[in-house]
Design an enzyme around this catalytic site. Sequence first.
Site, PDB file in Angstrom:
ATOM      1  N   TYR A 144       0.830  -1.213   0.000  1.00  0.00           N
ATOM      2  CA  TYR A 144       0.000   0.000   0.000  1.00  0.00           C
ATOM      3  C   TYR A 144       0.863   1.261   0.000  1.00  0.00           C
ATOM      4  CZ  TYR A 144      -3.966  -3.044   1.158  1.00  0.00           C
ATOM      5  OH  TYR A 144      -4.931  -4.021   1.137  1.00  0.00           O
ATOM      6  N   ASP A 146      -3.148 -18.209   1.825  1.00  0.00           N
ATOM      7  CA  ASP A 146      -4.320 -18.931   1.307  1.00  0.00           C
ATOM      8  C   ASP A 146      -4.813 -19.952   2.325  1.00  0.00           C
ATOM      9  OD1 ASP A 146      -1.806 -19.934   0.770  1.00  0.00           O
ATOM     10  OD2 ASP A 146      -2.360 -20.891  -1.113  1.00  0.00           O
ATOM     11  N   ASP A 194      -5.208  -6.749   5.976  1.00  0.00           N
ATOM     12  CA  ASP A 194      -6.430  -6.052   5.569  1.00  0.00           C
ATOM     13  C   ASP A 194      -7.531  -7.081   5.308  1.00  0.00           C
ATOM     14  OD1 ASP A 194      -8.177  -4.159   4.678  1.00  0.00           O
ATOM     15  OD2 ASP A 194      -7.058  -3.596   2.879  1.00  0.00           O
ATOM     16  N   ASP A 246     -10.662  -8.602   8.227  1.00  0.00           N
ATOM     17  CA  ASP A 246     -12.092  -8.518   7.885  1.00  0.00           C
ATOM     18  C   ASP A 246     -12.735  -9.896   7.977  1.00  0.00           C
ATOM     19  OD1 ASP A 246     -12.193  -5.828   7.449  1.00  0.00           O
ATOM     20  OD2 ASP A 246     -13.123  -5.995   5.466  1.00  0.00           O
TER      21      ASP A 246
END
Length: 358
Positions: free
Chosen positions: A142, A223, A247, A251
């Site tokens: 980012y 994964d 991130d 969530d």
Amino acid sequence: MKYNIAVIPGDGIGPEVIEQTMRVLEEIGRKYDHEFAFTKVLAGGCAIDATGECLPKETVDICRSSDAVLLGAVGGPKWDHMPGSERPEMALLGLRGQLGLFANLRPAMLFEELADACPLKPELVSGGLDIVVVRELTGGIYFGEKATVETPEGLEAYDVEKYSETEVRRIAKVAFDMAMKRGKKVTSVDKANVLESSRLWRRVVTEVAADYPEVELNHFYVDNAAMQLVRGPKQFDVIVTSNIFGDILSDEASQVTGSIGMLPSASLATGNFGMYEPVHGSAPDIAGKDIANPMATILSAAMMLRYTFGLMEEAEAIEGAVQKVLADGYRTADIAKEGEDIIGTQKCGDLIVQAIQG
Ligand code: NAD
């Protein structure tokens, strides 16, 4: 003792949930003899309207000179037409960068009273869940070099994932220190089978682990971690990972617990300084209606008491009060089941304040 808190109510439901949280902190102050001095500052859409900028310099200065920052949420449809670099949400990136908030802590706790809200099979979460995702917040893809360039074959775009040893070491330490106060288990998540940056990540995390012989360390590829979070979430205690993987995984972990209206977060700098905010956004669809759940922000304030001010008993008093309100059967609309009584934002704040009074 006096604690200076910069308060950013922000947009949408931000001011409503912040108001209830300040009442709760004031009650804690009365009960335990502390003074919480609040300074309200602008950031987000309301700051754009008032000053033309989403993060005025005055806001950053006041945050820097405070002991901690409490934030509601920013953004909303009124500012959605603005270019990406000028939108209210840029205030969050600015605050993280300028305040040096490199570690994002996102607890995913399942309150027993809300077990029904969990989308997983009951046997996978029986006895509750208590996971913390520690996400690196100021490095990685980012913040890496990025560009869109013209080539003879058409446009090409890239974003660079880059981590230094220092960045990995400091976030790993946060995770191991946290694990020492909890279940003494760290899962480091990377993609070391493919990415060079992940191979460095894994090496440095393993080196840091040597200083914490009591903590069990394991490594998952991202994964597999994504899969295990829904297959066997109880195997996790502290998960430490990069900005982009964190991130996504934070969530996922939080959704395992049910409502977004219940989820707090902390972003920490070196030392005790931190910014505390709910995981949810400004929820423009319900703003101004007195129906938002203020518990995520109130639980963020409990994290502030614990991590920045070291006030453990006071933090537990807030968490216990939230639990009592839930145990007494009160629900805001987002967590209510059919037939349950629904309370509003203000009433929810009233009940938590009363529960603290005892
Ligand atoms: P959101 O979290 O604001 O809302 C998603 C859904 O959850 C909505 O239906 C909303 O009503 C509900 N919800 C959220 N918080 C709730 C609460 N406390 N009580 C009850 N219901 C709640 O996410 P979104 O709709 O994707 O984003 C809305 C705006 O917020 C956008 O402008 C977005 O950029 C911004 N945003 C800000 C932050 C932040 O400030 N940290 C984070 C995420 C999104």
